[in-house]
Design a protein around this motif. Structure first.
Motif, PDB file in Angstrom:
ATOM      1  N   GLU A  39       0.810  -1.162  -0.142  1.00 22.70           N
ATOM      2  CA  GLU A  39      -0.036   0.001   0.226  1.00 22.70           C
ATOM      3  C   GLU A  39       0.727   1.243   0.036  1.00 22.70           C
ATOM      4  OE1 GLU A  39      -3.868   1.025   1.203  1.00 22.70           O
ATOM      5  OE2 GLU A  39      -3.609  -0.326  -0.602  1.00 22.70           O
ATOM      6  N   GLY A  40       1.919   1.241   0.228  1.00 24.80           N
ATOM      7  CA  GLY A  40       2.846   2.541   0.506  1.00 24.80           C
ATOM      8  C   GLY A  40       3.318   3.139  -0.812  1.00 24.80           C
ATOM      9  N   GLY A  41       3.795   4.398  -0.706  1.00 25.08           N
ATOM     10  CA  GLY A  41       4.147   5.164  -1.611  1.00 25.08           C
ATOM     11  C   GLY A  41       5.615   5.438  -1.934  1.00 25.08           C
ATOM     12  N   SER A  42       6.439   4.483  -1.704  1.00 24.80           N
ATOM     13  CA  SER A  42       7.688   4.736  -1.387  1.00 24.80           C
ATOM     14  C   SER A  42       8.548   3.106  -1.872  1.00 24.80           C
ATOM     15  CB  SER A  42       8.325   4.916  -0.040  1.00 24.80           C
ATOM     16  OG  SER A  42       8.418   3.795   0.712  1.00 24.80           O
ATOM     17  N   PRO A  43       9.775   3.297  -2.386  1.00 30.97           N
ATOM     18  CA  PRO A  43      10.528   2.139  -2.616  1.00 30.97           C
ATOM     19  C   PRO A  43      10.853   1.192  -1.083  1.00 30.97           C
ATOM     20  CG  PRO A  43      11.648   4.134  -3.052  1.00 30.97           C
ATOM     21  CD  PRO A  43      10.732   4.418  -2.330  1.00 30.97           C
ATOM     22  N   ALA A  44      10.485   1.567  -0.117  1.00 35.75           N
ATOM     23  CA  ALA A  44      10.749   0.802   0.942  1.00 35.75           C
ATOM     24  C   ALA A  44       9.833  -0.739   0.834  1.00 35.75           C
ATOM     25  CB  ALA A  44      10.490   1.527   2.240  1.00 35.75           C
ATOM     26  N   ARG A  45      10.416  -1.611   1.680  1.00 35.42           N
ATOM     27  CA  ARG A  45       9.721  -2.928   1.719  1.00 35.42           C
ATOM     28  C   ARG A  45       9.149  -3.057   2.848  1.00 35.42           C
ATOM     29  NH1 ARG A  45      12.054  -7.025  -1.835  1.00 35.42           N
ATOM     30  NH2 ARG A  45      10.421  -8.554  -1.159  1.00 35.42           N
ATOM     31  N   LEU A  46       7.863  -3.543   2.953  1.00 40.15           N
ATOM     32  CA  LEU A  46       7.096  -3.595   4.227  1.00 40.15           C
ATOM     33  C   LEU A  46       6.518  -5.080   4.281  1.00 40.15           C
ATOM     34  CD1 LEU A  46       5.889  -0.414   3.596  1.00 40.15           C
ATOM     35  CD2 LEU A  46       5.590  -0.726   6.084  1.00 40.15           C
ATOM     36  N   LEU A  47       6.706  -5.926   5.416  1.00 37.10           N
ATOM     37  CA  LEU A  47       6.150  -7.037   5.536  1.00 37.10           C
ATOM     38  C   LEU A  47       5.540  -7.202   6.999  1.00 37.10           C
ATOM     39  CD1 LEU A  47       9.711  -7.904   4.641  1.00 37.10           C
ATOM     40  CD2 LEU A  47       7.819  -8.990   3.092  1.00 37.10           C
ATOM     41  N   LEU A  59       7.462  -5.064   9.499  1.00 37.26           N
ATOM     42  CA  LEU A  59       8.941  -4.875   9.180  1.00 37.26           C
ATOM     43  C   LEU A  59       9.035  -4.003   8.327  1.00 37.26           C
ATOM     44  CD1 LEU A  59      12.251  -5.545   9.706  1.00 37.26           C
ATOM     45  CD2 LEU A  59      11.737  -7.399   8.053  1.00 37.26           C
ATOM     46  N   LYS A  60       9.742  -2.614   8.214  1.00 35.83           N
ATOM     47  CA  LYS A  60      10.125  -1.931   7.041  1.00 35.83           C
ATOM     48  C   LYS A  60      11.475  -1.688   6.854  1.00 35.83           C
ATOM     49  CE  LYS A  60       8.738   2.516   5.661  1.00 35.83           C
ATOM     50  NZ  LYS A  60       7.775   3.853   5.830  1.00 35.83           N
ATOM     51  N   LEU A  61      11.798  -1.906   5.629  1.00 32.20           N
ATOM     52  CA  LEU A  61      13.295  -2.169   5.150  1.00 32.20           C
ATOM     53  C   LEU A  61      13.440  -1.213   3.934  1.00 32.20           C
ATOM     54  CD1 LEU A  61      16.230  -3.721   4.951  1.00 32.20           C
ATOM     55  CD2 LEU A  61      14.923  -5.161   3.242  1.00 32.20           C
ATOM     56  N   GLY A 232       4.661  15.694   8.293  1.00 32.03           N
ATOM     57  CA  GLY A 232       5.420  16.119   7.166  1.00 32.03           C
ATOM     58  C   GLY A 232       5.237  15.306   5.939  1.00 32.03           C
ATOM     59  N   ASP A 233       4.385  14.219   5.755  1.00 34.78           N
ATOM     60  CA  ASP A 233       4.120  13.471   4.758  1.00 34.78           C
ATOM     61  C   ASP A 233       2.694  12.870   4.931  1.00 34.78           C
ATOM     62  OD1 ASP A 233       4.075  12.224   2.461  1.00 34.78           O
ATOM     63  OD2 ASP A 233       5.127  10.485   2.869  1.00 34.78           O
ATOM     64  N   LEU A 234       1.810  13.885   5.427  1.00 40.39           N
ATOM     65  CA  LEU A 234       0.669  13.378   5.745  1.00 40.39           C
ATOM     66  C   LEU A 234      -0.440  13.151   4.301  1.00 40.39           C
ATOM     67  CD1 LEU A 234      -0.592  13.323   8.497  1.00 40.39           C
ATOM     68  CD2 LEU A 234      -1.645  15.342   8.381  1.00 40.39           C
ATOM     69  N   THR A 236      -3.172  10.040   2.902  1.00 44.99           N
ATOM     70  CA  THR A 236      -4.211   9.388   3.531  1.00 44.99           C
ATOM     71  C   THR A 236      -3.935   8.119   3.891  1.00 44.99           C
ATOM     72  OG1 THR A 236      -5.104   9.049   1.208  1.00 44.99           O
ATOM     73  CG2 THR A 236      -6.139  10.906   2.446  1.00 44.99           C
ATOM     74  N   ARG A 237      -2.744   7.580   3.142  1.00 42.27           N
ATOM     75  CA  ARG A 237      -2.362   6.194   3.513  1.00 42.27           C
ATOM     76  C   ARG A 237      -1.567   5.968   5.029  1.00 42.27           C
ATOM     77  NH1 ARG A 237      -1.246   3.065  -2.050  1.00 42.27           N
ATOM     78  NH2 ARG A 237      -2.998   4.040  -3.127  1.00 42.27           N
ATOM     79  N   ASN A 238      -1.138   7.346   5.689  1.00 46.67           N
ATOM     80  CA  ASN A 238      -0.177   7.326   6.537  1.00 46.67           C
ATOM     81  C   ASN A 238      -1.299   7.563   7.832  1.00 46.67           C
ATOM     82  OD1 ASN A 238       2.000   6.711   5.131  1.00 46.67           O
ATOM     83  ND2 ASN A 238       2.620   8.820   5.143  1.00 46.67           N
ATOM     84  N   VAL A 239      -2.580   7.533   7.510  1.00 42.78           N
ATOM     85  CA  VAL A 239      -3.571   7.895   8.540  1.00 42.78           C
ATOM     86  C   VAL A 239      -4.481   6.577   8.850  1.00 42.78           C
ATOM     87  CG1 VAL A 239      -5.352   9.404   9.523  1.00 42.78           C
ATOM     88  CG2 VAL A 239      -3.486  10.301   8.319  1.00 42.78           C
TER      89      VAL A 239
HETATM   90  N1  LIG Z   1       2.291  -0.766  11.561  1.00 42.46           N
HETATM   91  C1  LIG Z   1       1.496  -0.985  10.730  1.00 42.46           C
HETATM   92  N2  LIG Z   1       0.337  -1.460  10.860  1.00 42.46           N
HETATM   93  C2  LIG Z   1      -0.343  -1.687   9.984  1.00 42.46           C
HETATM   94  N3  LIG Z   1      -0.209  -1.394   8.414  1.00 42.46           N
HETATM   95  C3  LIG Z   1       0.802  -0.832   8.155  1.00 42.46           C
HETATM   96  C4  LIG Z   1       1.828  -0.525   9.236  1.00 42.46           C
HETATM   97  N4  LIG Z   1       2.850   0.311   8.787  1.00 42.46           N
HETATM   98  C5  LIG Z   1       2.477   0.436   7.548  1.00 42.46           C
HETATM   99  N5  LIG Z   1       1.398   0.040   7.312  1.00 42.46           N
HETATM  100  C6  LIG Z   1       0.702  -0.210   5.890  1.00 42.46           C
HETATM  101  O1  LIG Z   1       1.721  -0.153   4.890  1.00 42.46           O
HETATM  102  C7  LIG Z   1       1.376   0.825   3.898  1.00 42.46           C
HETATM  103  C8  LIG Z   1       2.839   1.407   3.752  1.00 42.46           C
HETATM  104  O2  LIG Z   1       3.554   1.854   5.162  1.00 42.46           O
HETATM  105  P1  LIG Z   1       4.504   3.114   4.970  1.00 42.46           P
HETATM  106  O3  LIG Z   1       3.452   4.362   4.960  1.00 42.46           O
HETATM  107  O4  LIG Z   1       5.276   2.965   6.525  1.00 42.46           O
HETATM  108  O5  LIG Z   1       5.533   3.381   4.001  1.00 42.46           O
HETATM  109  P2  LIG Z   1       5.636   3.938   2.669  1.00 42.46           P
HETATM  110  O6  LIG Z   1       4.546   5.084   2.338  1.00 42.46           O
HETATM  111  O7  LIG Z   1       5.860   2.979   1.575  1.00 42.46           O
HETATM  112  O8  LIG Z   1       7.309   4.616   2.942  1.00 42.46           O
HETATM  113  P3  LIG Z   1       7.678   6.118   2.931  1.00 42.46           P
HETATM  114  O9  LIG Z   1       6.754   7.054   2.990  1.00 42.46           O
HETATM  115  O10 LIG Z   1       8.676   5.857   4.347  1.00 42.46           O
HETATM  116  O11 LIG Z   1       8.876   6.309   1.939  1.00 42.46           O
HETATM  117  C9  LIG Z   1       0.902   1.972   4.947  1.00 42.46           C
HETATM  118  O12 LIG Z   1       0.003   2.997   4.031  1.00 42.46           O
HETATM  119  C10 LIG Z   1      -0.273   1.004   5.813  1.00 42.46           C
HETATM  120  O13 LIG Z   1      -1.278   0.797   4.888  1.00 42.46           O
END
Ligand SMILES: Nc1ncnc2c1ncn2[C@@H]1O[C@H](COP(=O)(O)OP(=O)(O)OP(=O)(O)O)[C@@H](O)[C@H]1O
Ligand SMILES: [Mg+2]
Length: 415
Positions: A39-47, A59-61, A232-234, A236-239
């Motif tokens: 769901e994120g908007g960046s190249p980070a990997r989330l698991l 886990l965010k890498l 600083g990066d608000l 809608t997926r960060n809320v």
């Molecule tokens: N702790 C969490 N619990 C539940 N869902 C999460 C959690 N962290 C992240 N997510 C889900 O993963 C998505 C992406 O996470 P995150 O916003 O941290 O990364 P990103 O936007 O890809 O990265 P960044 O903005 O750091 O470059 C979130 O929008 C949310 O849907």
């Protein structure tokens, strides 16, 4: 004790390296990978991880990625961790609505952290479907903004010098433009004029130059006050909306920008607006871009595939009014007469900045149509073209009237 469910986004050396690190970290944590979060908007990997005690964590890498734009690079990722620490230390009342951070891991070219997994839907989920619940969105918005304002932004206030718009936005656009020139269809960046959805638009570099050469256009629009850096990066997926208590939504705010300095809150409100007008639906659906059969024509039409969700349009068109009337937000901009124009101008710049971010994003993302890979070029082009359109109108209004009217500006969504 790991499962092999990690999806390799692409067989790039970075993708392979990420998968190795994920194996190492999950085995150190004795965790099973349940799902990759896209769901994120960046190249980070989330698991999403299942821990040995049955709890869930995320886990965010982030691995250093050559060519990543500033804000998507390893250094900013590391400052995010410090910002979460700062917020939890200096704004303790925000803790219950803010992400926790459990462990950090660092290598010379990568960093990672874990946090609790918060089951949730994003703040805009209630306005996506056939039957958008706009009041519910504004209820969620109210709870989130009240917490950020009362327990975060208002903790610190400092005076700000003029010149921020040109420094933050116009300079960033100029700095990132090479990436757009390199990857976007050349007719978008090489022609002096584009006609987007019927509106003749100046080249974005011409606009950036105009703003730096004529500071009087934005002097009265620049921030007069900065506040505690609570996000600083608000987008809608960060809320994350995590449930309800006493009939009110409960929220967890995640993923701050990575800044420790006093911050312009209006920049954050512009991110909410940009999520609703273009970004979130664009990333889910992709963009339909047409050049009337002639790929070199300066005339182009651009919309999210299937059109913008009706609930997003309504919420976007009501957002500035909702901020102006908000009991905790309005006082923060009481001595900042240019905030509306700055929000709308910032919104146009956010769109162009996002175009460059899409190009440095190699992550495979899920669309609502299925698990398809939405082309970064298509996503970048959609943001770029709509950015050109919104920026043209914003700057033309500043030239004509000295301010930007939210109603006529956001009527661009109806073209
Ligand atoms: N702790 C969490 N619990 C539940 N869902 C999460 C959690 N962290 C992240 N997510 C889900 O993963 C998505 C992406 O996470 P995150 O916003 O941290 O990364 P990103 O936007 O890809 O990265 P960044 O903005 O750091 O470059 C979130 O929008 C949310 O849907
Ligand atoms: Mg995020």
């Amino acid at each position: 004790m790991t499962t092999a469910t990690v999806r390799i986004p692409e067989q790039t050396s970075i993708g392979i390296r990420e998968n190795e690190l994920i194996e190492e970290l999950t085995s150190e944590l004795r965790a099973n990978v349940e799902e990759e979060v896209t769901e994120g908007g960046s190249p980070a990997r989330l698991l999403r991880l299942l821990m040995p005690d049955g709890s869930r964590q995320v886990l965010k890498l982030q691995v250093e990625m050559p060519g990543a734009v500033d804000g998507h690079d390893l250094e900013s990722f590391r400052v995010k961790l410090r910002q979460i620490d700062k917020i939890r230390a200096d704004a303790p009342a925000l803790r219950e609505v803010y992400t926790d951070k459990l462990r950090e891991f660092h290598g010379h070219d990568w960093s990672a952290y874990t946090m609790p997994y918060y089951p949730n839907e994003d703040i805009a989920a209630s306005i996506r479907g056939e039957d958008p619940r706009v009041e519910e969105f504004f209820d969620r918005f109210d709870v989130t903004m009240t917490a950020l304002a009362e327990r975060g932004w208002s903790l610190e206030e400092s005076r700000s010098e003029p010149g921020q718009i040109s420094e933050i936005h116009a300079d960033r656009l100029t700095r990132r433009f090479w990436l757009l020139e390199k990857h976007l269809p050349s007719q978008y960046t090489s022609q002096e004029r584009l006609v987007v959805n019927g509106v003749p638009c100046r080249h974005p570099l011409e606009i950036a130059k105009l703003l730096s050469e004529r500071p009087e256009l934005t002097r009265h629009v620049d921030a007069t006050r900065l506040h505690f850096p609570a996000h600083g990066d608000l987008n809608t997926r960060n809320v994350l909306i995590t449930g309800e208590r006493d009939g009110r939504p409960t929220v967890r705010i995640i993923d701050p920008r990575g800044t420790l300095q006093p911050w312009d809150i209006v920049y954050d409100w512009g991110k909410v607006l940009f999520s609703l007008t273009v970004w979130d639906a664009g990333l889910r659906e992709g963009f339909q871009i047409d050049t009337a059969g002639d790929p070199s024509s300066p005339e182009v039409s651009v919309h999210q595939r299937g059109g913008l969700y009706p609930g997003y349009r309504t919420a976007a068109q009501r957002l500035v009014g909702a901020i102006a009337q908000h009991a905790h937000l309005a006082p923060l901009v009481a001595d900042d007469p240019g905030w509306r124009s700055r929000l709308l101008l910032g919104h146009g710049f956010h769109l162009l900045a996002e175009a460059a971010c899409r190009l440095s994003d190699i992550k495979k993302r899920a669309s609502s149509a299925g698990d398809v890979d939405l082309s970064p070029i298509e996503l970048a082009s959609g943001h770029y073209l709509l950015g050109v359109l919104f920026l043209e109108n914003a700057v033309a209004q500043l030239e004509d009237r000295g301010e930007i009217d939210p109603v006529s500006h956001l009527a661009l969504l109806d073209l």
